[in-house]
Design a protein around this motif. Structure first.
Motif: not given
Lengths: 224, 202
Positions: B138-166
């Motif tokens: 995960l550290q090998e991919i750019p941070e702005e992609q990683r944070v979305v991957v983590v939020m979706k895959e692990y935190q199970n946030l909805k797309f709209t929630e992630i959009a709001e947070i970021l």
């Protein structure tokens, strides 16, 4: 449906955030388009691979306490309830919330549960059921209690050292004495059986619960 | 008692309520930060900072229904700061090494983490080794992609929630996720990690 439109829909589909009619269209497209199908499977595989990293417990439970006048006395009561009259020069330079939180959670060996709006505390040293312990297990428990205190002392002394170098030795001396006395009383407690440890710990924790209501505000900022 | 009620109780003077809030959120935030930063000890520190910041600024939160968004924003911002600091500490030459350095490290890691016997189809790896692999990948991919991957895959946030947070449009979020997953796939392939191994263990 064109392949260029597919990308984002694949994600909706993968994460089950897709509207039923869009899903229908997507499925139809996937049936007839091997490229997109491969694309989807590729995403899915990566998604699955990520699952090999399950959630972990944080290394320490955070506890916040409020600083009020006399907070040092109150914290001493938590750490050494049988010895409330510990010398005041404890070298307690706890400036930051982080250190205080760590100190307390280490001292209390807290396992905190959230239960219907109340915080319930349990130490991992004292399981609920009454159990007869083998001598070696008692020794192990005792060693753990000592270890907790040792770490705590190290942290407190370190914090104290940074703030009050002149008092360092005095603080260390009184703490070492205190720790020895503590150790004696713990030995006796463990010897009498686990239920007694449970009782002692419970009353210690009940005190803590009360004290938490009146304690230190750990904030060096002027904000409320 | 929901977050909103806890916040109100706390702002009326009950520290207990705040500790309940912390208790409820600390595992979530810790794991989020850990996955974004790729370092457990750093994650522990940053998590504490998140809650200290929450403690000090909670009275400023206007919409108490959106506590989740707010705390994630704090966490994401702190992570971004840490990552910026990391970059600043690297000299240019080191930075160049970083790219290959990590890959080398990782390849070596791959060889030490997985048994020598590559012929054997049933490679036995421990869970913590798998986790370590993903941590590094995960550290090998750019941070702005990683944070979305983590939020979706692990935190199970909805797309709209992630959009709001970021503070980004939903399609941007999806696009970063898409590139992130693909980048991860390439990293794992480059390290010759069979994704099957990772998903098999689950």
């Amino acid at each position: 449906m064109k392949c260029e439109d597919i990308q984002l829909l694949l994600l909706d589909f993968l994460y089950e955030e897709i509207a039923p009619e869009a899903e229908q269209r997507l499925r139809l497209h996937l049936e007839s388009c091997p490229d997109c199908r491969n694309e989807y499977e590729s995403l899915q595989r990566t998604s699955l691979a990520l699952r090999a990293w399950p959630d972990a417990e944080p290394p320490q439970a955070l506890v916040f306490v409020e600083k009020r006048p006399g907070w040092q006395e109150a914290v001493k009561q938590i750490l050494f309830p049988e010895r409330a009259s510990l010398g005041t020069r404890l070298g307690f330079g706890l400036a930051t919330a982080a250190i205080t939180a760590l100190v307390l959670s280490a001292a209390l060996n807290l396992e905190v549960q959230y239960d219907a709006g109340r915080l319930a505390y349990r130490t991992s040293l004292a399981p609920r059921a009454r159990v007869e312990l083998a001598e070696e297990i008692k020794q192990q428990l005792l060693a753990e209690i000592q270890q907790q205190n040792r770490e705590l002392v190290a942290q407190m002394v370190q914090a104290g050292y940074e703030k009050q170098r002149s008092d360092f030795d005095r603080a260390l001396f009184s703490l070492t004495n205190e720790w020895q006395r503590q150790r004696q009383s713990d030995l006796i407690v463990v010897g009498r059986g686990l239920e007694e440890v449970q009782q002692n710990t419970d009353s210690r924790l009940r005190q803590t619960n009360q004290i938490l209501d009146q304690l230190m505000r750990v904030s060096d900022s002027p904000q409320k | 008692m929901n977050d909103r009620d806890l916040i109100e109780k706390f702002l009326n003077g009950k520290v207990d309520a705040f500790n309940t809030l912390v208790w409820r959120w600390q595992k979530i935030i810790f794991n989020f930060v850990w996955r974004d930063l790729g370092n457990r000890d750093e994650a522990h520190d940053v998590t504490q900072q998140v809650f200290i910041r929450v403690y000090r600024n909670l009275h400023q939160l206007k919409d108490r229904e959106r506590f989740s968004t707010w705390i994630y924003q704090i966490a994401a911002n702190l992570c971004r700061d840490v990552i910026k600091q990391r970059r600043r500490r690297q000299i240019l030459s080191l930075e160049n090494m970083q790219e290959t350095g990590n890959a080398e490290l990782a390849t070596n890691a791959a060889f030490t983490l997985l048994p020598e016997d590559d012929q054997h189809p049933d490679r036995i790896v421990s869970r913590s080794q798998l986790r370590e692999l993903l941590e590094k990948a995960l550290q090998e991919i750019p941070e702005e992609q990683r944070v979305v991957v983590v939020m979706k895959e692990y935190q199970n946030l909805k797309f709209t929630e992630i959009a709001e947070i970021l503070g980004a449009p939903v399609n941007t979020v999806k696009s970063r996720l898409y590139y992130g997953l693909n980048a991860l796939k390439k990293v794992l392939a480059r390290w010759e990690i069979d994704q099957e191994v990772l998903s098999y263990e689950m």
